[in-house]
Design an enzyme around this catalytic site. Structure first.
Site, PDB file in Angstrom:
ATOM      1  N   GLU A  91      69.275  63.628  16.376  1.00  0.00           N
ATOM      2  CA  GLU A  91      69.210  63.489  17.833  1.00  0.00           C
ATOM      3  C   GLU A  91      69.921  64.636  18.547  1.00  0.00           C
ATOM      4  O   GLU A  91      70.439  64.463  19.655  1.00  0.00           O
ATOM      5  CB  GLU A  91      69.750  62.113  18.268  1.00  0.00           C
ATOM      6  CG  GLU A  91      68.916  60.973  17.662  1.00  0.00           C
ATOM      7  CD  GLU A  91      68.981  59.648  18.417  1.00  0.00           C
ATOM      8  OE1 GLU A  91      69.571  59.604  19.518  1.00  0.00           O
ATOM      9  OE2 GLU A  91      68.435  58.657  17.891  1.00  0.00           O
ATOM     10  N   HIS A 149      68.264  59.822  22.087  1.00  0.00           N
ATOM     11  CA  HIS A 149      67.983  61.190  22.519  1.00  0.00           C
ATOM     12  C   HIS A 149      66.668  61.659  21.919  1.00  0.00           C
ATOM     13  O   HIS A 149      66.429  61.472  20.731  1.00  0.00           O
ATOM     14  CB  HIS A 149      69.070  62.158  22.041  1.00  0.00           C
ATOM     15  CG  HIS A 149      70.446  61.737  22.451  1.00  0.00           C
ATOM     16  ND1 HIS A 149      71.103  60.681  21.850  1.00  0.00           N
ATOM     17  CD2 HIS A 149      71.269  62.197  23.410  1.00  0.00           C
ATOM     18  CE1 HIS A 149      72.279  60.524  22.428  1.00  0.00           C
ATOM     19  NE2 HIS A 149      72.415  61.420  23.375  1.00  0.00           N
ATOM     20  N   LYS A 176      72.364  54.559  27.121  1.00  0.00           N
ATOM     21  CA  LYS A 176      72.144  55.986  27.405  1.00  0.00           C
ATOM     22  C   LYS A 176      70.780  56.458  26.902  1.00  0.00           C
ATOM     23  O   LYS A 176      70.400  56.155  25.775  1.00  0.00           O
ATOM     24  CB  LYS A 176      73.247  56.830  26.742  1.00  0.00           C
ATOM     25  CG  LYS A 176      73.082  58.330  26.990  1.00  0.00           C
ATOM     26  CD  LYS A 176      74.100  59.183  26.236  1.00  0.00           C
ATOM     27  CE  LYS A 176      73.812  60.674  26.493  1.00  0.00           C
ATOM     28  NZ  LYS A 176      74.551  61.567  25.584  1.00  0.00           N
TER      29      LYS A 176
END
Lengths: 264, 264
Positions: A91, A149, A176
């Site tokens: 990521e 991510h 996130k």
């Protein structure tokens, strides 16, 4: 139309005024000396949070060296909360000489050290490992970001929402999402998902689009409900991060222009 | 992903560097003295364009008074192009004691005066009147914005695209779209339409969302291809306009963060 930025509490203390994003500056030094040097530089710029990206630290395989350095950072950081992050190479992080099992053990040791306030662990890890990091953090009053991510593309709205919702389901304190735009419109998609997730989820979200155009989301994502943004205090940790002083300037100008309470 | 801001030429001179939006400051005085006072204030802030909102001028029914004041503004404005706009009360302007036929005659007189460089006339007017203003402006080397404003809502993407395309079909040099957001996501819709229109149309577009959240589009719409933005030099002419100095600061910071040529 008031922006929804859910408050973030760290060890019972609410961070920020809620009138803008919390600003987090990364520390990416490879050596103890470099980490402490960067820490001094970024602290001088008074971020709301400091992130130690431990995957950059060459001593990561030595748990004692990591906890000793975390304790030293804690002493120097005063009231500024420290976020501890091992970003996986899948990521966008650095490759590290640890198995994922050893990474979980490192998170457990760091949570138990009392030196750090938040951890970031990726939702893409097996559920059992996410659960262990969650238990260790909760046991020691450490908050937990669960993150996703994508350094290649911006996923569909549905997939982005699901990534954030997964973090909530797995017990994260903060969800996130970080994606890469391949066209300008992707930046708008990320902001639309942010507004949707900020309303739909019960926990704070933090989102960002990377690269040059993604820098817009680092400066304005908070208007759409993103609670934390990353800015450069000393060295950048991801593409598109802007200098902390520039970010503060843009936030202040934007706040003046927005409707609602300007007092905070 | 490079932003498409089509260049704007006024009397053969290309305005701006293309590396950011052109900034236009409105002048909304009711008297000759107030107009010239505001003009002095805004010129000191070096906008790329000055807009005279003649619907605010109490002498609007006296064509000689309008052309005399336009000539005086021209003398004082030096190289700064002047945009002449009668905003109709249907689209957010002031009520004026003129029939639409008289308004067209006023545009024809002003175009012939040699004092102004651009006119803004609304696409919502009957095609015959739009055609006459187009002919008068073209005959005298005056550029023409054709505009659409919705002070109530943000239309669908399809309708917003159609408003901009209609301006192009009717021979505009610049197509302008101004809408009101009723929810935060409307701001993203306007920016998405901007990016689409900047690619699809052969003429420059200028777009904005109004009000507090719409102020984001005044600061960043140029990244999505909007060629001109309005900022406050002295007095605001529409909700959400930000001070010109603040706008310039945000544009400069954003330009540093964006990919591409930073030299302009």
């Amino acid at each position: 139309m008031i922006p929804i930025i859910r408050p973030i509490e760290i060890r019972g203390r609410r961070l920020g005024s809620g009138a803008g994003p919390l600003i987090c500056t990364p520390v990416v030094g490879r050596t103890r000396e470099a980490v402490l040097g960067e820490l001094a530089t970024v602290l001088a710029k008074r971020p709301d949070l400091v992130e130690w990206r431990v995957d950059f630290f060459e001593g990561i395989a030595d748990t004692g060296a990591v906890t000793e350095l975390a304790a030293e950072m804690r002493r120097r950081a005063g009231d500024t909360p420290i976020l501890f992050t091992r970003r996986s190479d899948r990521e966008g992080g650095e490759a590290v000489p640890l198995s994922e099992e050893e990474v979980v053990a490192l998170y457990e040791a760091v949570c138990g050290s009392g030196s750090i306030d938040i951890v970031d662990y990726e939702t893409g890890n097996p559920a059992e490992r996410v659960r262990r990091v969650r238990e260790a953090s909760r046991a020691h009053g450490v908050a937990m970001i669960q993150s996703y991510h994508n350094f290649a593309v911006t996923s569909t709205r549905e997939e982005m929402m699901e990534r954030l919702a997964a973090a909530e389901r797995q017990g994260a304190d903060i969800a996130k999402l970080t994606v890469m735009p391949t066209k300008l419109e992707d930046v708008l998609e990320l902001l639309a998902v942010t507004a949707e997730a900020a309303k739909a989820l019960s926990i704070p979200v933090m989102t960002m689009s990377m690269g040059g155009y993604g820098s817009l989301t680092r400066m304005f994502g908070w208007v759409f409900g993103s609670a934390i943004t990353f800015a450069v205090g000393d060295r950048s940790s991801a593409p598109g991060q802007v200098p902390i002083d520039d970010l503060r300037t843009v936030v202040a100008i934007t706040r003046k222009a927005l409707p609602g309470d300007k007092s905070g």
